[in-house]
Every structure is written in C-alpha cells, then in structure tokens.
Design an enzyme around this catalytic site. Structure first.
Site, PDB file in Angstrom:
ATOM      1  CD  GLU A  56     -58.617  -2.039   8.305  1.00  0.00           C
ATOM      2  OE1 GLU A  56     -57.692  -1.206   8.260  1.00  0.00           O
ATOM      3  OE2 GLU A  56     -58.472  -3.229   7.965  1.00  0.00           O
ATOM      4  CG  HIS A  64     -56.992  -1.990  12.145  1.00  0.00           C
ATOM      5  ND1 HIS A  64     -57.181  -3.349  12.160  1.00  0.00           N
ATOM      6  CD2 HIS A  64     -56.167  -1.735  11.101  1.00  0.00           C
ATOM      7  CE1 HIS A  64     -56.484  -3.896  11.171  1.00  0.00           C
ATOM      8  NE2 HIS A  64     -55.862  -2.935  10.508  1.00  0.00           N
TER       9      HIS A  64
END
Length: 342
Positions: A307, A176
C-alpha cells in the site's frame, strides 16, 4: 492497444444504485474494477507458459464486497492507515474520527472511500472515478473532491489519485489489493520473493501506531533491500508477518518501491510510486472464514499488500512527511504496478 468494457456488476440494496464493472485489457493484462470503492476485483496476469491467472484476492459478486471484509482491492480514504485514538488537531481545533479499529481510526472510518459508490468516466485506456466527500464526512473537515484514475499500458497498471479541499484536511489515499502471484486461492505467499527499497521503517506500538522512531532496517528482519523468500524469512526471524510502513525516498518523483517474484510461475510485480512510504502487509488478519472467487478461502498469509502511502499517523507526528492538504493546493500521487515474466 487497450480495450475498456463496461458492464453491470450488481445493485446496491434498498435502491442504493447500480455498481458497474470496467474491464481494462491489454495483450499482457486484464483488470476488472468496480465503481463501489474503486475496487480492483480481478487482475489476470500470464505466467511464463502464457497461462493467465487471477492474482488478486476478492469476490465474484457484489455481496462479497458489501459484507465485513478486509478492504480487498479497494481505494481507502480519506486517510489510509491508522490515526492514533481517532483524533488530530488543525489550527488549534481538535477533530474526532470514528474509532473503527480500537483504539484508533483506520482507513477513513466506518464508511470510508471503500464503502461508497463513485461516478465513473470511461477513458480510451482506462477509467476515472470521481466523488465529493462532504464536509464532516467521518469527522474530517472540509469538502474533498477526489479523482481516482486507472489506466493500462501494456503490462503496467497505473493508479493516479488527485484531490482538492475546501478546508485544510489530512489526505492519504492508497489501494488495498491483496496479491498472490501463484494465483488467488493459493494457500500462502511463502514462496514469494520480496524486495523493498527502503533504508528505514517505522516501529509500532501494540495498537500498530508508529512510535515516532524512524529506525534503520540494517541488521533487522525489515532489511528487504535484497530479495528474501518470505516463508524462510519469517521463520528465520520468528515473526508472524509484516504490517509496517517502509520509508522510501521522499522525492515526489517516480521511484522504485518494491519487487515481488514468484519463481514457479515466473510472474514478477514491480511497484513504483511518488509516495514517501509503503505499508507492507502479509495478510496476518486473514483467517479463512471468507469465501472468495471460485470457492477459494483466504487463510492467514494467503495474500500480500503493498500500500503506497504517506506514513501512518503523520497528521499527529510532525517529524513525518506533511499530511495536510490546504485549499488551493492539489493532492496528486501516482503508483505503477508493472507485471512481467522471467
């Protein structure tokens, strides 16, 4: 040639253990990763003048990562992204997860893989982190052994995720990191040019769960197959930002996923992955309240995430790529972040 340096980053409160930092260095890149959440805390990349800047959002001290913060640089799991209403069914049995982002479960629950200490092992060109997620952790079935390996090769940072389960369980692991190629602390990403190699995306409901429709990007704000400058693009389409899964080709082979170019510095980030999707997130929930590295504040749109992952809520949506890992199988995915200048 890659060097790996190991130092102490901080101590967890009430004897929780020592968090270590691993710095991987090549001629082109320097990456700092800590054993708390396998978190990338810094990533130094040179611009076209040869001047290095840190291009990821985060904190200089451990305390920053222990406070409530939006998963800066961390590996998230057991299941990244959202699971609708925090529940799913396997073999007729319904499992309930913590609802940590009303009304859904996000990024593994209240104590996901980002909020635990991993066991490190230094490699010649990187570092491998290991942990065992116990049966029932955050409501998930079965024990899960997980290995996350970071390696450096010139201008390329490679992240490999492996997992083995004692019972059938959903698994979806990603990193992330929030990138700003102008350098972290720069006010926004509007001057970043973005390309995503996806012909389709997943529309979402008001709680950010996919509706189940796989929608073509053609003629929409989600058509990023040719480069767009983010600021202009958001204005042209009157949208507040992206937080959507883009559907990549479903082959398990390495494939081109996305490209981000910052014209002023010359920095380019290319992302390749074996995963079937990428969540493109433009930091819409950042609000300037967190104090980051070198006194930086992080307002809305001051970083972007790419992501790489399975599609959100795929454990509840049979038409999405398979979400389950069974005993005897191995979850194995790799993502490549390739930095260059032009």
């Amino acid at each position: 040639m890659v060097s790996v340096t190991r130092t102490v980053f901080g101590e967890l409160p009430s004897g929780g253990g020592t968090v270590e930092k691993f710095q991987l260095r090549s001629d082109q890149l320097s990456v700092d990763i800590i054993s708390w959440g396998c978190t990338i805390t810094a990533l130094q990349v040179k611009d076209r003048q040869g001047k290095a800047s840190d291009v990821v959002l985060g904190f200089a001290e451990l305390e920053g990562y222990l406070q409530k913060q939006p998963y800066f640089g961390a590996v998230v799991g057991r299941v990244a992204n959202r699971i609708a209403k925090g529940r799913f069914t396997i073999g007729g049995k319904e499992y309930h997860l913590p609802v940590n982002r009303e009304p859904n479960s996000l990024h593994g629950g209240f104590t996901g893989f980002d909020k635990v200490l991993w066991t490190p092992q230094v490699l010649t060109n990187g570092v491998q982190f290991f942990r065992v997620s116990p049966d029932g952790e955050e409501g998930y079935p079965g024990e899960l052994k997980v290995w996350v390996t970071y390696t450096l090769d010139g201008g390329e940072l490679v992240i490999n995720y492996r997992a083995q389960a004692s019972q059938t369980t959903p698994v979806n692991l990603t990193n992330h990191s929030y990138f700003n190629l102008a350098g972290q602390g720069s006010p926004n990403i509007y001057d970043h040019e973005v390309t995503i190699a996806a012909d389709a995306y997943l529309p979402v409901d008001e709680t950010l769960i996919p509706t189940g429709v796989i929608a073509p990007v053609e003629g929409t704000a989600f058509d990023l197959r040719k480069p767009v400058e983010l600021g202009t693009h958001l204005q042209d389409y009157h949208i507040h930002g992206f937080d959507h899964n883009f559907c990549l080709k479903e082959s398990k082979e390495k494939k081109f996923c996305a490209r981000v170019r910052h014209a002023a510095s010359g920095r380019i980030l290319e992302v390749y992955t074996t995963q079937p999707g990428v969540q493109f997130y433009t930091g819409n929930f950042l609000d300037g309240t967190l104090k980051g590295k070198n006194g930086a504040v992080y307002p809305k749109h001051s970083g972007l995430c790419l992501e790489t992952q399975n599609w959100p809520d795929s454990v509840n949506q049979p038409q999405f790529p398979p979400a389950l890992l069974r005993p005897g199988e191995e979850y194995n995915h790799t993502t490549w972040f390739k930095f260059s200048v032009a």
